[in-house]
Design an enzyme around this catalytic site. Structure first.
Site, short mmCIF file in Angstrom:
data_model
loop_
_atom_site.label_atom_id
_atom_site.label_comp_id
_atom_site.label_asym_id
_atom_site.label_seq_id
_atom_site.Cartn_x
_atom_site.Cartn_y
_atom_site.Cartn_z
CB SER A 1 -0.90 -0.41 1.02
OG SER A 1 -2.14 -0.39 0.76
CE LYS B 1 -3.46 0.54 -1.00
NZ LYS B 1 -4.46 0.89 0.00
CE1 TYR C 1 -4.29 -1.25 -4.07
CE2 TYR C 1 -5.39 -3.58 -4.23
CZ TYR C 1 -5.32 -2.24 -4.13
OH TYR C 1 -5.11 -2.55 -2.52
CE1 TYR D 1 -4.41 1.45 4.28
CE2 TYR D 1 -2.85 0.34 5.87
CZ TYR D 1 -3.06 0.52 4.79
OH TYR D 1 -2.18 0.10 3.97
CB VAL E 1 0.08 -6.04 3.96
CG1 VAL E 1 -1.84 -5.61 5.05
CG2 VAL E 1 -0.25 -6.20 2.66
N1 GLN Z 1 -2.52 -5.00 -2.36
C1 GLN Z 1 -2.82 -4.71 -0.89
C2 GLN Z 1 -4.14 -5.31 -1.10
O1 GLN Z 1 -4.65 -5.00 -1.27
C3 GLN Z 1 -2.36 -3.46 0.19
C4 GLN Z 1 -3.23 -3.52 1.14
C5 GLN Z 1 -1.87 -3.32 2.01
O2 GLN Z 1 -0.83 -2.86 1.97
N2 GLN Z 1 -2.65 -2.66 3.65
O3 GLN Z 1 -5.11 -6.26 -0.03
#
Ligand code: GLN
Length: 305
Positions: free
Chosen positions: A61, A64, A188, A240, A258
């Site tokens: 993430s 992003k 994505y 988050y 993650v």
């Molecule tokens: N690619 C992961 C997902 O879509 C990204 C989630 C994350 O890093 N929090 O679940």
């Protein structure tokens, strides 16, 4: 700085209470949780690193931030038709708010928001063009042409990402997502599967520490206004439903993934990357957060100082 980092690796980096590796992405389930790396790239051009700072990991993430920056480059404020800019207070993969809010994700850093941003980037491009653009942007800001996608990680999410598929279809039903869902998710999942090490990641955040300009090369990447806005979104939404806790403990704009990485920005001072694969209950690197908390205590770099 080197002493501070060595102390962090020797203490926090050796902790037994490391959290749990993300196992909902099968390719990440086997990552050794005992790894720990940290790198600080300062705005005056110094780089300090220690631990497993050269080991590649899945930025997930954290990407992003980069996809949002690319989308803002194309659409400017038009991006806010796809996503909002409020903290969600919900888990990163939650679908609950989407129904109440007519399919428009709260912010670009939860999964639904980043999927919507991928759709925005795909407006006039094919997935391979969008991915080439995101990857070359990351190589440019990190000043490192060796950065690549880890196609095994991308495939692992394509094989198992039903929840993200549900989010994308749900947003398509509301007309937020406009492109074919397979294109959007392919884009994505691949940008989430960019592999970097702490040194590359710290380098890549320097433009956010330098008010939109890479302070080392002098090259302007984005306007200062845009850099401040991205930093504020990272502070409010980058972790988050743990964003408040991260701001409380660390006090820096930050984005977690993650894969166990966190990119944190100390405006005017440094870009910091830390990696420890074990996650806390809300999916943020457990030791990574503790390491940043300690770093800020020692340096006084909190934006609230
Ligand atoms: N690619 C992961 C997902 O879509 C990204 C989630 C994350 O890093 N929090 O679940």
């Amino acid at each position: 700085m080197q002493d501070i980092l060595d102390d962090i690796v020797a203490t926090i980096g050796k902790s037994d209470d490391r959290g749990n590796v993300a196992d909902y992405i099968p390719e990440l389930a086997g990552v050794d949780p005992n790894q720990f790396g940290i790198c600080v790239a300062t705005t005056d051009g110094q780089v300090f690193s220690t631990g497993d700072s050269e080991q590649l990991f899945s930025i997930q993430s954290i990407s992003k931030v980069f996809s949002l920056t690319v989308a803002l480059g194309h659409l400017g404020d038009g991006v806010w038709k796809w996503v909002g800019r409020e903290p969600s207070g919900d888990p990163f993969n939650s679908i609950v708010q989407l129904e109440h809010e007519h399919g428009k994700p709260r912010n670009p850093f939860i999964n639904a928001g980043a999927i919507a941003i991928a759709d925005a980037i795909l407006m006039k491009r094919l997935p391979k063009e969008a991915l080439a653009e995101i990857l070359s942007f990351v190589r440019f800001i990190a000043d490192d042409e060796s950065i690549c996608f880890d196609s095994k990680v991308a495939q692992s999410e394509l094989d198992t990402g039903e929840r993200n598929r549900a989010l994308a279809h749900f947003m398509k039903a509301y007309g937020i997502v406009k492109q074919p869902v397979d294109y959007v998710l392919g884009t994505y999942f691949h940008h989430c599967a960019i592999a970097m090490n702490c040194r590359q990641l710290a380098q890549s955040g320097l433009f956010l520490a330098g008010d939109g300009r890479n302070p080392v090369t002098g090259v302007r990447v984005i306007s200062s206004n845009r850099a401040r806005r991205i930093n504020s979104l990272m502070l409010m939404c980058g972790h988050y439903d743990g964003s408040g806790e991260f701001a409380f403990r660390v006090g820096l704009p930050g984005k977690s993934g993650v894969g166990g990485g966190i990119l944190a920005v100390a405006p005017g001072k440094a870009s910091i990357a830390v990696w420890s694969p074990g996650l806390d209950e809300v999916g943020n690197s457990k030791l990574g957060t503790a390491a940043l908390e300690r770093l800020v205590q020692k340096t006084g770099w909190s934006v609230f100082a």
